[in-house]
Design a protein around this motif. Structure first.
Motif, PDB file in Angstrom:
ATOM      1  N   LYS A  92      10.558 -38.890  -0.709  1.00  0.00           N
ATOM      2  CA  LYS A  92      11.172 -40.135  -0.535  1.00  0.00           C
ATOM      3  C   LYS A  92      12.632 -39.964   0.066  1.00  0.00           C
ATOM      4  O   LYS A  92      13.391 -39.012  -0.444  1.00  0.00           O
ATOM      5  CB  LYS A  92      11.253 -40.622  -2.045  1.00  0.00           C
ATOM      6  N   GLY A  93      13.146 -40.587   0.985  1.00  0.00           N
ATOM      7  CA  GLY A  93      14.575 -40.719   1.464  1.00  0.00           C
ATOM      8  C   GLY A  93      14.934 -39.202   2.086  1.00  0.00           C
ATOM      9  O   GLY A  93      15.866 -39.038   2.443  1.00  0.00           O
ATOM     10  N   SER A  94      13.796 -38.811   2.785  1.00  0.00           N
ATOM     11  CA  SER A  94      13.996 -37.731   3.839  1.00  0.00           C
ATOM     12  C   SER A  94      13.116 -37.930   5.060  1.00  0.00           C
ATOM     13  O   SER A  94      11.867 -38.718   4.705  1.00  0.00           O
ATOM     14  CB  SER A  94      13.187 -36.438   2.939  1.00  0.00           C
ATOM     15  N   ASP A  95      13.570 -37.571   6.049  1.00  0.00           N
ATOM     16  CA  ASP A  95      12.886 -37.897   7.347  1.00  0.00           C
ATOM     17  C   ASP A  95      11.871 -36.490   7.637  1.00  0.00           C
ATOM     18  O   ASP A  95      10.807 -36.881   8.439  1.00  0.00           O
ATOM     19  CB  ASP A  95      13.972 -37.849   8.709  1.00  0.00           C
ATOM     20  N   GLY A  96      12.040 -35.500   7.089  1.00  0.00           N
ATOM     21  CA  GLY A  96      11.382 -34.364   7.452  1.00  0.00           C
ATOM     22  C   GLY A  96      10.126 -34.327   6.765  1.00  0.00           C
ATOM     23  O   GLY A  96       9.995 -35.073   5.631  1.00  0.00           O
ATOM     24  N   VAL A  97       9.040 -33.513   7.414  1.00  0.00           N
ATOM     25  CA  VAL A  97       7.958 -33.303   6.549  1.00  0.00           C
ATOM     26  C   VAL A  97       7.938 -32.296   5.340  1.00  0.00           C
ATOM     27  O   VAL A  97       8.242 -30.978   5.846  1.00  0.00           O
ATOM     28  CB  VAL A  97       6.952 -33.151   7.464  1.00  0.00           C
ATOM     29  N   ALA A  98       7.668 -32.707   4.323  1.00  0.00           N
ATOM     30  CA  ALA A  98       7.774 -31.792   3.246  1.00  0.00           C
ATOM     31  C   ALA A  98       6.508 -30.674   3.084  1.00  0.00           C
ATOM     32  O   ALA A  98       6.814 -29.714   2.761  1.00  0.00           O
ATOM     33  CB  ALA A  98       7.887 -32.426   1.619  1.00  0.00           C
ATOM     34  N   LEU A  99       5.433 -31.388   3.566  1.00  0.00           N
ATOM     35  CA  LEU A  99       4.179 -30.711   3.607  1.00  0.00           C
ATOM     36  C   LEU A  99       3.300 -31.208   4.744  1.00  0.00           C
ATOM     37  O   LEU A  99       2.971 -32.138   4.808  1.00  0.00           O
ATOM     38  CB  LEU A  99       3.263 -30.867   2.229  1.00  0.00           C
ATOM     39  N   SER A 100       2.704 -30.347   5.391  1.00  0.00           N
ATOM     40  CA  SER A 100       1.775 -30.706   6.523  1.00  0.00           C
ATOM     41  C   SER A 100       0.767 -29.744   6.663  1.00  0.00           C
ATOM     42  O   SER A 100       0.761 -28.403   6.497  1.00  0.00           O
ATOM     43  CB  SER A 100       2.448 -30.577   7.834  1.00  0.00           C
ATOM     44  N   VAL A 101      -0.576 -29.950   6.697  1.00  0.00           N
ATOM     45  CA  VAL A 101      -1.775 -29.452   6.888  1.00  0.00           C
ATOM     46  C   VAL A 101      -2.394 -30.027   8.087  1.00  0.00           C
ATOM     47  O   VAL A 101      -2.699 -31.068   8.048  1.00  0.00           O
ATOM     48  CB  VAL A 101      -2.692 -29.397   5.525  1.00  0.00           C
ATOM     49  N   ALA A 102      -2.432 -29.159   9.217  1.00  0.00           N
ATOM     50  CA  ALA A 102      -3.043 -29.764  10.377  1.00  0.00           C
ATOM     51  C   ALA A 102      -3.848 -28.913  11.155  1.00  0.00           C
ATOM     52  O   ALA A 102      -3.577 -27.598  11.195  1.00  0.00           O
ATOM     53  CB  ALA A 102      -1.886 -30.247  11.350  1.00  0.00           C
ATOM     54  N   PHE A 103      -4.916 -29.084  11.473  1.00  0.00           N
ATOM     55  CA  PHE A 103      -5.560 -28.520  12.649  1.00  0.00           C
ATOM     56  C   PHE A 103      -4.759 -27.848  14.026  1.00  0.00           C
ATOM     57  O   PHE A 103      -4.472 -29.015  14.403  1.00  0.00           O
ATOM     58  CB  PHE A 103      -7.024 -29.173  13.246  1.00  0.00           C
ATOM     59  N   THR A 104      -4.829 -27.081  14.505  1.00  0.00           N
ATOM     60  CA  THR A 104      -3.948 -26.549  15.567  1.00  0.00           C
ATOM     61  C   THR A 104      -4.912 -26.484  16.805  1.00  0.00           C
ATOM     62  O   THR A 104      -4.701 -26.625  17.843  1.00  0.00           O
ATOM     63  CB  THR A 104      -3.228 -25.512  15.401  1.00  0.00           C
ATOM     64  N   SER A 105      -6.415 -26.124  16.338  1.00  0.00           N
ATOM     65  CA  SER A 105      -7.185 -26.038  17.450  1.00  0.00           C
ATOM     66  C   SER A 105      -8.735 -26.546  16.504  1.00  0.00           C
ATOM     67  O   SER A 105      -9.026 -25.915  15.298  1.00  0.00           O
ATOM     68  CB  SER A 105      -7.403 -24.709  18.133  1.00  0.00           C
ATOM     69  N   ILE A 106      -9.626 -27.057  17.115  1.00  0.00           N
ATOM     70  CA  ILE A 106     -10.933 -27.377  16.502  1.00  0.00           C
ATOM     71  C   ILE A 106     -11.949 -27.281  17.304  1.00  0.00           C
ATOM     72  O   ILE A 106     -11.704 -27.965  18.440  1.00  0.00           O
ATOM     73  CB  ILE A 106     -10.768 -28.621  15.462  1.00  0.00           C
ATOM     74  N   ASP A 107     -13.172 -26.973  16.966  1.00  0.00           N
ATOM     75  CA  ASP A 107     -14.442 -26.932  17.669  1.00  0.00           C
ATOM     76  C   ASP A 107     -15.681 -27.356  16.807  1.00  0.00           C
ATOM     77  O   ASP A 107     -15.710 -26.715  15.604  1.00  0.00           O
ATOM     78  CB  ASP A 107     -14.508 -25.414  18.197  1.00  0.00           C
ATOM     79  N   LEU A 108     -16.182 -28.438  17.472  1.00  0.00           N
ATOM     80  CA  LEU A 108     -17.101 -28.970  16.549  1.00  0.00           C
ATOM     81  C   LEU A 108     -18.519 -28.502  16.519  1.00  0.00           C
ATOM     82  O   LEU A 108     -19.256 -29.015  15.985  1.00  0.00           O
ATOM     83  CB  LEU A 108     -17.213 -30.427  16.516  1.00  0.00           C
ATOM     84  N   THR A 109     -18.670 -27.408  17.111  1.00  0.00           N
ATOM     85  CA  THR A 109     -19.986 -26.914  17.203  1.00  0.00           C
ATOM     86  C   THR A 109     -20.047 -25.744  15.979  1.00  0.00           C
ATOM     87  O   THR A 109     -19.212 -25.205  15.547  1.00  0.00           O
ATOM     88  CB  THR A 109     -20.025 -25.902  18.620  1.00  0.00           C
ATOM     89  N   ALA A 110     -21.405 -25.475  15.649  1.00  0.00           N
ATOM     90  CA  ALA A 110     -21.706 -24.586  14.405  1.00  0.00           C
ATOM     91  C   ALA A 110     -21.108 -23.192  15.052  1.00  0.00           C
ATOM     92  O   ALA A 110     -21.677 -22.548  15.911  1.00  0.00           O
ATOM     93  CB  ALA A 110     -23.193 -24.702  14.045  1.00  0.00           C
ATOM     94  N   PRO A 111     -20.630 -22.545  13.970  1.00  0.00           N
ATOM     95  CA  PRO A 111     -20.085 -21.046  14.209  1.00  0.00           C
ATOM     96  C   PRO A 111     -21.384 -20.358  13.959  1.00  0.00           C
ATOM     97  O   PRO A 111     -22.317 -20.717  13.427  1.00  0.00           O
ATOM     98  CB  PRO A 111     -19.184 -20.985  12.955  1.00  0.00           C
ATOM     99  N   PRO A 112     -21.432 -19.047  14.494  1.00  0.00           N
ATOM    100  CA  PRO A 112     -22.441 -18.163  14.573  1.00  0.00           C
ATOM    101  C   PRO A 112     -23.035 -17.812  13.046  1.00  0.00           C
ATOM    102  O   PRO A 112     -21.972 -17.892  12.220  1.00  0.00           O
ATOM    103  CB  PRO A 112     -22.209 -16.953  15.266  1.00  0.00           C
ATOM    104  N   ALA A 113     -24.175 -17.734  12.761  1.00  0.00           N
ATOM    105  CA  ALA A 113     -24.642 -17.644  11.262  1.00  0.00           C
ATOM    106  C   ALA A 113     -23.978 -16.503  10.791  1.00  0.00           C
ATOM    107  O   ALA A 113     -23.799 -16.227   9.806  1.00  0.00           O
ATOM    108  CB  ALA A 113     -26.231 -17.450  11.320  1.00  0.00           C
ATOM    109  N   SER A 114     -23.939 -15.246  11.739  1.00  0.00           N
ATOM    110  CA  SER A 114     -23.271 -14.075  11.070  1.00  0.00           C
ATOM    111  C   SER A 114     -21.858 -14.354  10.326  1.00  0.00           C
ATOM    112  O   SER A 114     -21.360 -13.544   9.521  1.00  0.00           O
ATOM    113  CB  SER A 114     -23.075 -13.239  11.868  1.00  0.00           C
ATOM    114  N   THR A 115     -21.240 -15.317  10.782  1.00  0.00           N
ATOM    115  CA  THR A 115     -19.858 -15.694  10.071  1.00  0.00           C
ATOM    116  C   THR A 115     -19.806 -15.876   8.693  1.00  0.00           C
ATOM    117  O   THR A 115     -19.240 -15.693   8.046  1.00  0.00           O
ATOM    118  CB  THR A 115     -19.407 -16.988  10.626  1.00  0.00           C
ATOM    119  N   PHE A 116     -21.199 -16.306   8.475  1.00  0.00           N
ATOM    120  CA  PHE A 116     -21.037 -16.341   6.760  1.00  0.00           C
ATOM    121  C   PHE A 116     -21.911 -15.408   5.840  1.00  0.00           C
ATOM    122  O   PHE A 116     -22.167 -15.445   4.710  1.00  0.00           O
ATOM    123  CB  PHE A 116     -21.970 -17.899   6.560  1.00  0.00           C
ATOM    124  N   LEU A 117     -22.223 -14.178   6.784  1.00  0.00           N
ATOM    125  CA  LEU A 117     -22.914 -13.278   5.776  1.00  0.00           C
ATOM    126  C   LEU A 117     -21.857 -12.194   5.646  1.00  0.00           C
ATOM    127  O   LEU A 117     -21.154 -11.636   6.634  1.00  0.00           O
ATOM    128  CB  LEU A 117     -23.917 -12.819   6.922  1.00  0.00           C
TER     129      LEU A 117
END
Lengths: 297, 388
Positions: free
Chosen positions: B253-278
């Motif tokens: 409140k009363g501030s112009d700056g962002v206090a907290l930000s969580v943002a994707f900087t890159s995103i790919d909506l294809t499934a990652p290779p299965a080995s990623t989760f092993l």
């Protein structure tokens, strides 16, 4: 004021001193570069610097081999992995060398490029040859960059050899916990080496520029090394967060991103762009200064 | 003379060129995005109907809570006691930016990588087995989730005990017992938590569309109607094509700056290779088996998640909506938790206890070990402490 008599020395009196207009005389570039490199690498100082760099991983390997007790999380990164896998000698050595030893040697070499010739009184003879000041500067910079590559290679080769001789080598765990074969790991280490070489390009350009400012090589070397340290000090102050992405040392330790699974290329790209920017700006400064400099010695 | 000046031309031109290239980047990023207009309800329906099951992306988390940032140097300054070290890590999350890589495939395949300088922390979930790995200490933790655990929302990998600003108020995200090395939350997780807790105390509107991670997105603006909270506004960017929340930012409140930000900087909506989760712990790593904490048992360390699903029975709440204050009973804050050297720098002594004051939330530890947390000013916490 009459036109600068020294300008005639440049051999390329064309009014547009851009890199492109020097290409017709390319034939003179390679002999000049070859002689520059042979002078550089035949110097005892260069050999001593490369040997010192090679000694860093060897010392690490021997020390770890003799003591055999390392606690995870203490000391430089990767130190605790060496006993399990010799290839980590290289990475530990690079973590140690990147902030200090490599910038030190690169600062000495690049600071010496022009100021060294001027201090010895040999610069005017170099300029008598029909090479042109741009080309001489280019050759000097390439010489400094080749030294940076040689310095990194020295650490990597010595580290790999020491690691292979003193420790077992097996499957190599990456930062993500995934395991890769030693050959893949060695490939990653070479990528890290490429990253470190790229990291040093900006500093080399700064050193080249400072070297054109003075006839005292020691001054240029000291100023370059001091800048490298100052940049890292600034990088550690959270109050200057806005400045950090612009410091040439900001991504120096980002080579660890190449050791993740999958490889994170973002920092490699950012680092390359940043170094290219420093190279462009300080290369242009160095040219401006060197091409208009009154060479009296 | 003219040729002399000409030779300085590259030196003059090059900084200009570099500056132009540097300035052109942000200009492109802020180019206006035109999307068909939608009401806030339609955008929220878009989020609710999101069917994104698989993605890989990079999430940047920045925090500016008005806390002093701890210097990056001096790695030896960390606390020796385990709880102190965990607290140091938590404070690191609260005071410095983080970059996280997220891989999702379906409801039960998740991998989160918190990327630190020269180190990394991973949480890998494959089916019911969860591994955490910390490269700095070379330790791995294995955990098997009970099969009866409710399947989490596809884009909200709620791993047991993950540390992250997943709920508002963000107060006191202490390391929960099971996995001390868990990374932060994704925008989708945050947004889902926030949107699922929406009530009439919040005014919902849409802001100008924007581009996040190269994708056109609607913007939801959530404004608390009450003036008793420190939260000024929450902005959620929602991918126009899939309804996936791409960024969440919170303003004080009363501030112009962002206090907290969580943002994707890159995103790919294809499934990652299965080995990623092993995941198999690397040779030489210290492996710990961890038991799943029973849901009913109170957590051993505090503070607890305010209004979270794993909320133990112990804490009590007062106030409503954004001004909710969570309180724990006397003696619940162990003195050892406050041992952290880093925490000592942040806590201030006030009448009645010690306080952690940020631009978004306040945490008060009273002298008898009670903890009060809320997205409210200190005075409100002190009043709550006095009234109980």
């Amino acid at each position: 004021m009459p036109s600068d008599p020294q300008a005639a020395d440049s051999g390329s009196p064309a009014p547009t001193p851009t890199p492109a207009d020097s290409s017709p005389q390319r034939g003179t570039l390679w002999p000049l570069l070859a002689s520059e490199l042979s002078v550089l690498f035949r110097r005892r100082r260069t050999a001593a610097m490369l040997a010192t760099l090679a000694a860093v991983p060897v010392l690490i390997a021997v020390a770890v081999r003799l003591t055999r007790s390392t606690t995870p999380g203490r000391g430089p990164a990767f130190l605790d992995r060496i006993t399990e896998n010799g290839l980590f000698v290289v990475l530990t050595a690079l973590v140690l060398c990147t902030p200090l030893f490599l910038p030190l040697t690169v600062g000495v070499t690049s600071g010496d490029t022009v100021a060294g010739e001027a201090g010895q009184g040999t610069l005017r003879y170099l300029l008598v040859a029909p090479a042109g000041r741009f080309r001489l500067l280019l050759v000097k910079y390439v010489g400094a960059a080749v030294f940076a590559v040689a310095a990194t290679a020295s650490v990597i080769v010595a580290g790999t050899v020491a690691g292979l001789l003193l420790f077992p080598v097996g499957q190599v765990p990456l930062l993500s916990g995934d395991v890769v074969s030693p050959w893949v790991a060695e490939g990653r280490i070479l990528l890290v080496g490429a990253y470190v070489c790229v990291s040093l390009l900006g500093l080399s350009a700064i050193g080249l520029f400072i070297s054109t400012l003075t006839d005292v090589p020691v001054g240029a070397m000291a100023a370059t090394v001091a800048l490298a340290i100052a940049a890292q000090v600034l990088d550690a102050l959270p109050q200057l967060a806005w400045l950090h992405p612009w410091l040439f040392s900001h991504y120096w330790l980002g080579f660890a991103d190449l050791l993740r699974q999958p490889i994170e290329w973002g920092s490699f790209g950012s680092n390359a762009l940043l170094q290219l920017g420093y190279l462009a700006v300080f290369g242009a400064f160095a040219y401006g200064r060197f091409a208009t400099k009154d060479v009296l010695s | 003379m003219s040729s002399r000046w000409l030779r300085w031309m590259p030196a003059a031109a090059m900084p200009v060129v570099v500056a132009a290239v540097v300035l052109a980047g942000p200009l492109q990023a802020t180019a206006p995005v035109s999307l068909p207009a939608k009401t806030p309800e339609q955008v929220m329906a878009l989020v609710a109907g999101s069917k994104v099951q698989a993605l890989s992306g990079t999430v940047a988390e920045t925090v500016d809570l008005g806390l002093p940032q701890l210097p990056a140097m001096g790695a030896g300054a960390s606390s020796d006691s385990p709880s102190g070290a965990a607290m140091d890590q938590l404070l690191g999350l609260l005071t410095s930016p983080q970059t996280v890589r997220v891989y999702l495939d379906g409801a039960t395949n998740q991998r989160v990588q918190l990327m630190n300088t020269l180190a990394e922390q991973d949480v890998v979930r494959h089916g019911n087995s969860v591994w955490t790995y910390n490269s700095a200490t070379n330790t791995a933790t294995s955990l098997t989730l009970p099969t009866t655990a409710p399947a989490p929302y596809a884009t909200t990998p709620k791993l047991p005990g993950y540390v992250g600003p997943d709920t508002l108020p963000l107060a006191s995200k202490a390391p929960m017992v099971p996995t001390p090395d868990s990374p932060v939350a994704t925008p989708a997780q945050l947004a889902a938590t926030i949107l699922s807790n929406l009530d009439p105390s919040t005014d919902v509107s849409t802001g100008p569309s924007l581009s996040v991670a190269g994708r056109d997105a609607y913007q939801l603006l959530l404004t608390p109607r009450t003036s008793a909270t420190l939260v000024g506004e929450v902005r959620i960017a929602v991918d126009a094509a899939t309804g996936l929340p791409l960024s969440v930012s919170v303003q004080a409140k009363g501030s112009d700056g962002v206090a907290l930000s969580v943002a994707f900087t890159s995103i790919d909506l294809t499934a990652p290779p299965a080995s990623t989760f092993l995941f198999t712990p690397p040779p030489g790593a210290t492996v710990t088996q961890m038991a799943v904490p029973a849901r009913t048992s109170p957590l051993k360390t505090l503070p607890a998640t305010p209004a979270g699903p794993q909320l133990p029975a112990d804490p009590t709440t007062s106030g409503t909506g954004w001004a909710t204050i969570v309180a724990t009973p006397a003696g619940s804050v162990q003195a050892s938790l406050l041992d952290s050297a880093a925490l000592a720098q942040l806590l201030q002594d006030v009448p009645g206890g010690r306080v952690l004051e940020t631009s978004l939330f306040t945490a008060l530890v009273t002298t008898d070990g009670r903890l009060f947390v809320g997205a409210v000013p200190l005075a409100a916490l002190q009043a709550a402490a006095a009234s109980q």
